[in-house]
Design a protein around this motif. Structure first.
Motif, PDB file in Angstrom:
ATOM      1  N   LEU A  11       0.828  -1.204   0.000  1.00  0.00           N
ATOM      2  CA  LEU A  11       0.000   0.000   0.000  1.00  0.00           C
ATOM      3  C   LEU A  11       0.864   1.256   0.000  1.00  0.00           C
ATOM      4  O   LEU A  11       0.341   2.367   0.071  1.00  0.00           O
ATOM      5  N   ALA A  12       2.169   1.090  -0.073  1.00  0.00           N
ATOM      6  CA  ALA A  12       3.093   2.220   0.027  1.00  0.00           C
ATOM      7  C   ALA A  12       2.829   3.315  -1.003  1.00  0.00           C
ATOM      8  O   ALA A  12       2.827   4.499  -0.639  1.00  0.00           O
ATOM      9  N   ARG A  17       1.168   9.076  -1.542  1.00  0.00           N
ATOM     10  CA  ARG A  17       0.436  10.137  -2.239  1.00  0.00           C
ATOM     11  C   ARG A  17      -0.424  10.965  -1.290  1.00  0.00           C
ATOM     12  O   ARG A  17      -0.708  12.125  -1.555  1.00  0.00           O
ATOM     13  N   ASN A  18      -0.861  10.401  -0.189  1.00  0.00           N
ATOM     14  CA  ASN A  18      -1.738  11.084   0.758  1.00  0.00           C
ATOM     15  C   ASN A  18      -0.880  11.606   1.924  1.00  0.00           C
ATOM     16  O   ASN A  18      -0.431  10.841   2.757  1.00  0.00           O
ATOM     17  N   ARG A  19      -0.665  12.915   1.975  1.00  0.00           N
ATOM     18  CA  ARG A  19       0.238  13.500   2.975  1.00  0.00           C
ATOM     19  C   ARG A  19      -0.225  13.268   4.410  1.00  0.00           C
ATOM     20  O   ARG A  19       0.580  12.968   5.283  1.00  0.00           O
ATOM     21  N   SER A  20      -1.509  13.423   4.669  1.00  0.00           N
ATOM     22  CA  SER A  20      -1.978  13.252   6.047  1.00  0.00           C
ATOM     23  C   SER A  20      -1.856  11.790   6.481  1.00  0.00           C
ATOM     24  O   SER A  20      -1.482  11.514   7.618  1.00  0.00           O
ATOM     25  N   LYS A  26       3.907   7.052   9.012  1.00  0.00           N
ATOM     26  CA  LYS A  26       5.380   7.077   9.047  1.00  0.00           C
ATOM     27  C   LYS A  26       5.958   6.757  10.434  1.00  0.00           C
ATOM     28  O   LYS A  26       6.875   5.937  10.535  1.00  0.00           O
ATOM     29  N   PRO A  27       5.464   7.358  11.525  1.00  0.00           N
ATOM     30  CA  PRO A  27       6.004   6.990  12.841  1.00  0.00           C
ATOM     31  C   PRO A  27       5.784   5.518  13.196  1.00  0.00           C
ATOM     32  O   PRO A  27       6.655   4.889  13.802  1.00  0.00           O
ATOM     33  N   ILE A  28       4.656   4.974  12.780  1.00  0.00           N
ATOM     34  CA  ILE A  28       4.384   3.560  13.044  1.00  0.00           C
ATOM     35  C   ILE A  28       5.343   2.689  12.247  1.00  0.00           C
ATOM     36  O   ILE A  28       5.872   1.696  12.759  1.00  0.00           O
ATOM     37  N   ALA A  29       5.602   3.060  10.999  1.00  0.00           N
ATOM     38  CA  ALA A  29       6.534   2.299  10.162  1.00  0.00           C
ATOM     39  C   ALA A  29       7.948   2.349  10.732  1.00  0.00           C
ATOM     40  O   ALA A  29       8.656   1.332  10.760  1.00  0.00           O
ATOM     41  N   ASN A  30       8.363   3.534  11.190  1.00  0.00           N
ATOM     42  CA  ASN A  30       9.702   3.659  11.799  1.00  0.00           C
ATOM     43  C   ASN A  30       9.791   2.832  13.079  1.00  0.00           C
ATOM     44  O   ASN A  30      10.808   2.175  13.328  1.00  0.00           O
ATOM     45  N   TRP A  31       8.732   2.846  13.884  1.00  0.00           N
ATOM     46  CA  TRP A  31       8.722   2.051  15.105  1.00  0.00           C
ATOM     47  C   TRP A  31       8.810   0.569  14.775  1.00  0.00           C
ATOM     48  O   TRP A  31       9.570  -0.173  15.392  1.00  0.00           O
ATOM     49  N   TYR A  32       8.056   0.121  13.776  1.00  0.00           N
ATOM     50  CA  TYR A  32       8.053  -1.289  13.397  1.00  0.00           C
ATOM     51  C   TYR A  32       9.432  -1.723  12.887  1.00  0.00           C
ATOM     52  O   TYR A  32       9.915  -2.813  13.238  1.00  0.00           O
ATOM     53  N   ALA A  33      10.070  -0.890  12.077  1.00  0.00           N
ATOM     54  CA  ALA A  33      11.412  -1.221  11.575  1.00  0.00           C
ATOM     55  C   ALA A  33      12.404  -1.314  12.726  1.00  0.00           C
ATOM     56  O   ALA A  33      13.294  -2.167  12.715  1.00  0.00           O
TER      57      ALA A  33
END
Length: 129
Positions: A11-12, A17-20, A26-33
């Motif tokens: 879904l990336a 494309r959707n800024r909000s 993004k914070p959830i993705a960084n936390w998961y990584a």
């Protein structure tokens, strides 16, 4: 919108494309990584791809000698950490800015070539009279 690519569903593109939505995810993705721990043993995201897939095997053959050496070094270092049940010192962790998709372009190129090969192989040739 392409959801499924050669590396599986994603879904990336829609999220980027959707800024909000990107600001929320993004914070959830960084936390998961960070929680997944592969950076703590010096690996990159593309090191986690399943090597047994034929398209990934062909993509690995296309790596430059330097990229192949770096990949082998990261695997040896991660294996060493696994045997010792330890992680690397924090200054040796893979930084998010260094965690670039070095293998994905090669896998996508192999997939495009395979799609083109299938189109050419299924082409019907007719004789002109």
């Amino acid at each position: 919108m392409t959801i499924a690519g050669p590396l599986g569903p994603s879904l990336a593109p829609a999220i980027r494309r959707n800024r909000s939505l990107l600001q929320w995810i993004k914070p959830i993705a960084n936390w998961y990584a960070d929680v997944s721990g592969y950076r703590k043993v010096g690996l990159k995201y593309d090191d986690l791809l399943v090597e047994e897939r034929p398209d990934v095997q062909r993509a690995l053959e296309r790596l430059t000698p330097r990229e192949a050496y770096d990949r082998a070094f990261r695997f040896k270092r991660a294996s060493h950490c696994s045997v010792l049940h330890n992680i690397l010192p924090k200054e040796e962790w893979t930084k998010p800015s260094e965690d670039v998709r070095y293998l994905k372009p090669h896998v996508e190129e192999v997939e495009r070539e395979e799609l083109e090969r299938r189109k050419w192989d299924s082409m019907a040739v007719e004789r002109r009279r």
